[in-house]
Scaffold this active site. Structure first.
Site, PDB file in Angstrom:
ATOM      1  N   HIS A 240       7.119   4.640   2.707  1.00 36.80           N
ATOM      2  CA  HIS A 240       7.258   3.340   3.445  1.00 36.80           C
ATOM      3  C   HIS A 240       5.314   3.129   4.549  1.00 36.80           C
ATOM      4  O   HIS A 240       5.229   1.518   4.146  1.00 36.80           O
ATOM      5  CB  HIS A 240       7.610   3.963   4.688  1.00 36.80           C
ATOM      6  CG  HIS A 240       9.234   4.748   4.505  1.00 36.80           C
ATOM      7  ND1 HIS A 240       9.850   3.933   4.163  1.00 36.80           N
ATOM      8  CD2 HIS A 240       8.978   6.164   4.897  1.00 36.80           C
ATOM      9  CE1 HIS A 240      11.328   4.848   4.140  1.00 36.80           C
ATOM     10  NE2 HIS A 240      10.941   6.235   3.894  1.00 36.80           N
TER      11      HIS A 240
HETATM   12  C1  BDR Z   1       8.975   6.170   8.640  1.00 40.67           C
HETATM   13  O1  BDR Z   1       9.244   7.124  10.100  1.00 40.67           O
HETATM   14  C2  BDR Z   1       8.167   8.387  10.015  1.00 40.67           C
HETATM   15  O2  BDR Z   1       8.759   9.177   9.638  1.00 40.67           O
HETATM   16  C3  BDR Z   1       7.479   7.793   8.470  1.00 40.67           C
HETATM   17  O3  BDR Z   1       5.704   8.455   8.336  1.00 40.67           O
HETATM   18  C4  BDR Z   1       7.447   5.689   8.194  1.00 40.67           C
HETATM   19  O4  BDR Z   1       6.533   6.110   8.819  1.00 40.67           O
HETATM   20  C5  BDR Z   1      10.070   5.687   8.065  1.00 40.67           C
HETATM   21  O5  BDR Z   1      10.879   5.215   8.664  1.00 40.67           O
END
Ligand code: BDR
Ligand code: CA
Length: 311
Positions: A240
């Protein structure tokens, strides 16, 4: 041309890879890093930001301690995804540096005022620090050049609920303040991040790269990919936050997008934290400033660049 960027994050394993991606680039100045609660408590994410910037060769970057909780609801952390220490149980050396005196919101506002129209912001954690910065400086959307947010799930399912993504769901009120504020905003939601995953081959290739940076990162990702393997049914993991970093510093990787206003559901029995776009096939009557939702990126190019940043 150098990109000057403030990173607001909750490291966090994919946050770590985003920091690696930016740190490896001689054309990127990381002007400051704000830490926020999210994957872990803020004392852990702040400490991790310091450790990671030292690991990735940017020890001079100022790190500021940010919000320890959302604006309204109680915090919810994610040790099952990122480990109790936020880095999959991997112990990096204690940092030589310490957090700066300013809060994350204060540091962001100061940096934005220093170079009006030149600072980019990458937000890859809950948006609480940004909402607090807007309270300090309502002109922030005009002072920063561009904001890239990793968060939300517009057409696709959520990851912490049927419709809600973690960064938005961890502080829906803050996210709503940010989407309302009028930033030039690129949204890197689950719609694209869940389709642009690091494959088993990529993870294996990384595990063969020598050197401290790649070796430690490979260890973080071993923990993180266990979590994703369970969800996705094969060994791979969503990247992500590095994908949001790539959209910011490598905009040519973007191959598909559309523009829409985004609102955050703040009530909803089953939908609190949902990012709502009016996608009916007619011109929207919503007058809120639209954001650009990224739908497609050059995947192979992105994965190659992410690996290069760790070499
Ligand atoms: C997002 O949530 C966090 O756990 C990760 O780092 C990312 O930014 C994904 O949904
Ligand atoms: Ca994150």
């Amino acid at each position: 041309m150098t990109t000057r960027v403030f990173v607001d994050c909750d490291p966090g394993i994919d946050d770590a890879v985003a920091l690696a991606y930016l740190s490896a680039r001689s054309d990127v100045e990381i002007a400051g890093v704000g830490a926020v609660f999210g994957n872990s408590g803020v004392e852990v994410t702040t400490d991790n930001a310091l450790r990671l910037l030292e690991l990735y060769g940017r020890p001079e970057v100022p790190v500021a301690w940010g919000a320890s909780r959302p604006l309204v609801q109680p915090p919810r952390l994610a040790p099952h995804v990122h480990g109790a220490n936020g880095l999959g149980g991997v112990e990096l050396p204690a940092p030589a540096g310490k957090p700066c005196e300013e809060s994350a919101a204060e540091l962001l506002v100061r940096l934005a005022r220093e170079t009006p129209g030149e600072l980019d912001v990458l937000a890859v954690g809950p948006l609480t620090n940004l909402a607090l910065a807007l309270a300090l400086e309502p002109r922030l959307p005009d002072l920063v050049r561009r904001l890239v947010v990793m968060g939300g799930a517009v057409r696709d399912p959520g990851n912490v609920g049927p419709h809600a993504e973690a960064n938005v769901a961890n502080d829906p009120e803050a996210a709503e303040v940010v989407f309302e504020a009028g930033f030039t905003l690129d949204l890197v939601a689950l719609d694209v991040t869940m389709r642009t995953v690091a494959t088993a081959e990529w993870l294996t290739e990384l595990s063969r790269v020598p050197g401290e940076r790649a070796e430690r990162t490979s260890e973080f990702l071993a923990f993180y990919s266990d979590f994703y393997t369970e969800i996705l049914g094969e060994r791979q993991c969503a990247m992500h936050d590095p994908l949001a970093a790539a959209v910011l510093v490598d905009p040519h990787l973007v191959e598909g997008s559309y523009r829409t206003p985004i609102r955050v559901e703040l009530n909803g029995t089953f939908t609190r934290g949902m990012t709502v776009a009016d996608l009916r096939p007619r011109p929207s009557k919503d007058e809120r400033h639209p954001v650009r939702v990224i739908t497609d990126v050059a995947e192979a190019d992105f994965l190659g660049r992410m690996l290069d940043s760790l070499r």
